[in-house]
Write a protein that holds these residues in place. Structure first.
Motif, PDB file in Angstrom:
ATOM      1  N   GLY A 264       0.801  -1.213   0.000  1.00 56.14           N
ATOM      2  CA  GLY A 264       0.000   0.000   0.000  1.00 56.14           C
ATOM      3  C   GLY A 264       0.838   1.268   0.000  1.00 56.14           C
ATOM      4  N   LEU A 265       1.972   1.241   0.704  1.00 57.20           N
ATOM      5  CA  LEU A 265       2.801   2.441   0.830  1.00 57.20           C
ATOM      6  C   LEU A 265       3.869   2.570  -0.255  1.00 57.20           C
ATOM      7  CD1 LEU A 265       3.425   2.568   4.696  1.00 57.20           C
ATOM      8  CD2 LEU A 265       1.939   4.056   3.348  1.00 57.20           C
ATOM      9  N   ALA A 266       4.311   1.447  -0.821  1.00 54.73           N
ATOM     10  CA  ALA A 266       5.422   1.478  -1.776  1.00 54.73           C
ATOM     11  C   ALA A 266       5.192   2.410  -2.961  1.00 54.73           C
ATOM     12  CB  ALA A 266       5.736   0.058  -2.266  1.00 54.73           C
ATOM     13  N   PRO A 267       4.002   2.395  -3.598  1.00 53.24           N
ATOM     14  CA  PRO A 267       3.802   3.334  -4.720  1.00 53.24           C
ATOM     15  C   PRO A 267       3.885   4.796  -4.297  1.00 53.24           C
ATOM     16  CG  PRO A 267       2.163   1.575  -4.772  1.00 53.24           C
ATOM     17  CD  PRO A 267       2.860   1.482  -3.445  1.00 53.24           C
ATOM     18  N   TRP A 268       3.346   5.109  -3.112  1.00 49.17           N
ATOM     19  CA  TRP A 268       3.427   6.489  -2.620  1.00 49.17           C
ATOM     20  C   TRP A 268       4.875   6.903  -2.376  1.00 49.17           C
ATOM     21  CZ3 TRP A 268      -0.729   9.563  -2.706  1.00 49.17           C
ATOM     22  CH2 TRP A 268      -1.996   8.968  -2.768  1.00 49.17           C
ATOM     23  N   SER A 269       5.661   5.959  -1.867  1.00 47.96           N
ATOM     24  CA  SER A 269       7.075   6.238  -1.628  1.00 47.96           C
ATOM     25  C   SER A 269       7.827   6.445  -2.938  1.00 47.96           C
ATOM     26  CB  SER A 269       7.703   5.090  -0.829  1.00 47.96           C
ATOM     27  OG  SER A 269       9.098   5.280  -0.676  1.00 47.96           O
ATOM     28  N   ALA A 270       7.611   5.528  -3.890  1.00 46.02           N
ATOM     29  CA  ALA A 270       8.374   5.553  -5.143  1.00 46.02           C
ATOM     30  C   ALA A 270       7.970   6.694  -6.062  1.00 46.02           C
ATOM     31  CB  ALA A 270       8.221   4.221  -5.871  1.00 46.02           C
ATOM     32  N   TYR A 271       6.678   7.011  -6.095  1.00 43.53           N
ATOM     33  CA  TYR A 271       6.187   7.961  -7.094  1.00 43.53           C
ATOM     34  C   TYR A 271       5.818   9.331  -6.541  1.00 43.53           C
ATOM     35  CZ  TYR A 271       6.086   3.839 -10.022  1.00 43.53           C
ATOM     36  OH  TYR A 271       6.463   2.712 -10.719  1.00 43.53           O
ATOM     37  N   LEU A 272       5.904   9.500  -5.233  1.00 42.44           N
ATOM     38  CA  LEU A 272       5.616  10.816  -4.662  1.00 42.44           C
ATOM     39  C   LEU A 272       6.725  11.279  -3.722  1.00 42.44           C
ATOM     40  CD1 LEU A 272       3.579  13.144  -4.396  1.00 42.44           C
ATOM     41  CD2 LEU A 272       2.604  11.947  -2.416  1.00 42.44           C
ATOM     42  N   ILE A 273       7.000  10.490  -2.680  1.00 41.26           N
ATOM     43  CA  ILE A 273       7.938  10.932  -1.648  1.00 41.26           C
ATOM     44  C   ILE A 273       9.358  11.081  -2.188  1.00 41.26           C
ATOM     45  CG2 ILE A 273       9.036  10.287   0.545  1.00 41.26           C
ATOM     46  CD1 ILE A 273       6.349   8.976   1.304  1.00 41.26           C
ATOM     47  N   VAL A 274       9.875  10.038  -2.855  1.00 41.06           N
ATOM     48  CA  VAL A 274      11.241  10.106  -3.378  1.00 41.06           C
ATOM     49  C   VAL A 274      11.383  11.178  -4.458  1.00 41.06           C
ATOM     50  CG1 VAL A 274      13.046   8.827  -4.598  1.00 41.06           C
ATOM     51  CG2 VAL A 274      11.812   7.743  -2.721  1.00 41.06           C
ATOM     52  N   PRO A 275      10.435  11.311  -5.405  1.00 40.74           N
ATOM     53  CA  PRO A 275      10.555  12.406  -6.371  1.00 40.74           C
ATOM     54  C   PRO A 275      10.537  13.795  -5.725  1.00 40.74           C
ATOM     55  CG  PRO A 275       9.074  10.739  -7.220  1.00 40.74           C
ATOM     56  CD  PRO A 275       9.372  10.356  -5.800  1.00 40.74           C
ATOM     57  N   ILE A 276       9.683  13.989  -4.705  1.00 35.30           N
ATOM     58  CA  ILE A 276       9.672  15.280  -4.007  1.00 35.30           C
ATOM     59  C   ILE A 276      11.030  15.524  -3.353  1.00 35.30           C
ATOM     60  CG2 ILE A 276       8.733  16.514  -2.008  1.00 35.30           C
ATOM     61  CD1 ILE A 276       6.013  15.310  -2.672  1.00 35.30           C
TER      62      ILE A 276
END
Length: 405
Positions: A264-276
């Motif tokens: 559940g969290l991996a996509p948010w991490s990969a596509y939002l948090i790390v890019p920010i």
């Protein structure tokens, strides 16, 4: 008529690969890095800097008083939480769950951290710059998303064993990076706050032992843990990793609790948090540094550590372990292919940027020089690694293509 769909598939397959394969997160990071560099060197460069480093409020109100601090100390704690979940899953039930499975990735990751650090120290010590030695760990990290993204661009040419090897080495590398941050970039420990953090971890493990299946008690205590760690002197992101280790593998109904949370969290991490994080940290104003800054000892040491140190350390460790029978090289992979993947491990974008901010906290010039070195070393590693693998790999039957009907 039959050739038309085949032709269209050939045309659109590389484009689709960016969004449905391992490549997507890595490609996104490439665009983010480019965007950050363009923003920092555009007429809006001052606005870019002020957006992230302008004060939101007085530090007496709360120590995270800039957007940059909230991203690096707050948002990135979620990234480290996902890393912790992945590490626990792989260590307990995944590709690192047995001694034999751990041997080669652990050895390769250790050599892939130690040799780059030695290369870095050799370059900066040769210049007599003692203060630069704090950055020894910067080239020791591998960026999972970036490296897997480049590998994903090669599609099914790369043997499955090499994909798995790169992933496991990067996971072990992350463990090493977290330990480095905790042990070497922590100062002025405040024991009261640390004791409160330890007590919170104890409560989370107690919930684990009771096999509490609800997520909210863990999330609430994880936020409390983050606050305590933030004030203890240990870097706040360590709270993310520690909190992840307390999440039960399975709940009372034997559901895969940890895996569901990770997915559940991996996509948010990969596509939002790390890019920010990448956009906030990768921008370097080249005009302020000049050519002398670009080719200063620090960026050259980091770039050399990433490109030369990583491939030398990992490739030599695999060769030696295979030679003496300690552990076998990845199955079905040739030595040129292993060399190419070893070079890809020199992509150190996310974790290297993070460590550089800790190593040279408050010294803006050195942080900017470190960013240049990270970008140079990562780009060269990505390009050279890709070219070598493109010329040496061809395993169309080893991994099923996502475009095969």
């Amino acid at each position: 008529m039959s050739e038309k769909p085949s032709t269209l598939r050939l045309v659109f397959a590389p484009v689709r690969a960016l969004f449905v394969s391992d490549a997507s997160a890595g490609i996104l990071l490439i665009f983010v890095a480019i965007a950050a560099m363009l923003a920092a060197n555009s007429p809006f460069g001052e606005d870019y800097h002020h957006l992230f480093h302008g004060y939101l409020f007085n530090a007496n109100l709360f120590k995270l008083n800039t957007l940059h601090l909230w991203i690096n100390d707050g948002l990135m704690a979620i990234f480290f939480f996902v890393v912790g979940l992945e590490v626990k899953r792989e260590w307990v039930e995944g590709q690192l769950s047995t001694v034999d499975q751990r041997k080669m990735p652990v050895l390769a990751a250790m050599a892939g951290m130690g040799v780059p650090a030695l290369v870095f120290l050799g370059v900066v010590n040769g210049e007599g710059a003692a203060e630069l030695t704090r950055g020894w760990a910067i080239p020791a990290a591998t960026d999972i998303a970036f490296a897997m993204g480049v590998l994903g661009l090669l599609g099914n040419r790369v043997p499955a064993s090499l994909r798995l090897f790169l992933l496991t080495v990067a996971i072990v590398d992350d463990i090493g990076a977290v330990l480095v941050i905790a042990l070497f970039y922590t100062a002025n420990i405040k024991m009261i706050w640390l004791a409160a953090a330890i007590a919170t971890v104890g409560a989370m493990f107690a919930l684990n032992r009771m096999r509490v299946s609800a997520y909210w008690p863990f999330i609430l205590l994880a936020l409390v843990l983050w606050f305590f760690v933030l004030n203890s002197g240990v870097h706040a992101t360590i709270a993310g990793v520690v909190a992840a280790l307390t999440i039960p593998m399975r709940g009372k109904d034997d559901d895969t609790m940890l895996e569901h949370l990770e997915h559940g969290l991996a996509p948010w991490s990969a596509y939002l948090i790390v890019p920010i994080f990448g956009f906030a940290n990768a921008g370097v104003e080249i005009g302020d540094l000049g050519w002398a800054g670009v080719f200063a000892p620090l960026p050259l040491a980091i770039a050399a550590g990433l490109f030369f140190g990583k491939q030398i350390g990992i490739l030599s460790a695999i060769w030696a372990a295979n030679k003496v029978g300690f552990a076998n090289k990845p199955e079905g992979a040739s030595w040129p292919e292993i060399w190419g993947v070893s070079i890809l491990c020199g992509i150190g974008f996310t974790m290297s940027l993070f460590i550089s901010g800790l190593a040279f906290a408050g010294i803006d010039l050195l942080i900017e020089e470190a960013k240049i070195g990270i970008l140079m070393g990562s780009v060269v590693s990505a390009v050279v690694g890709f070219v070598i693998l493109r010329l040496t790999t061809d395993h169309p039957d080893d991994v099923r293509s996502p475009y095969t009907a």
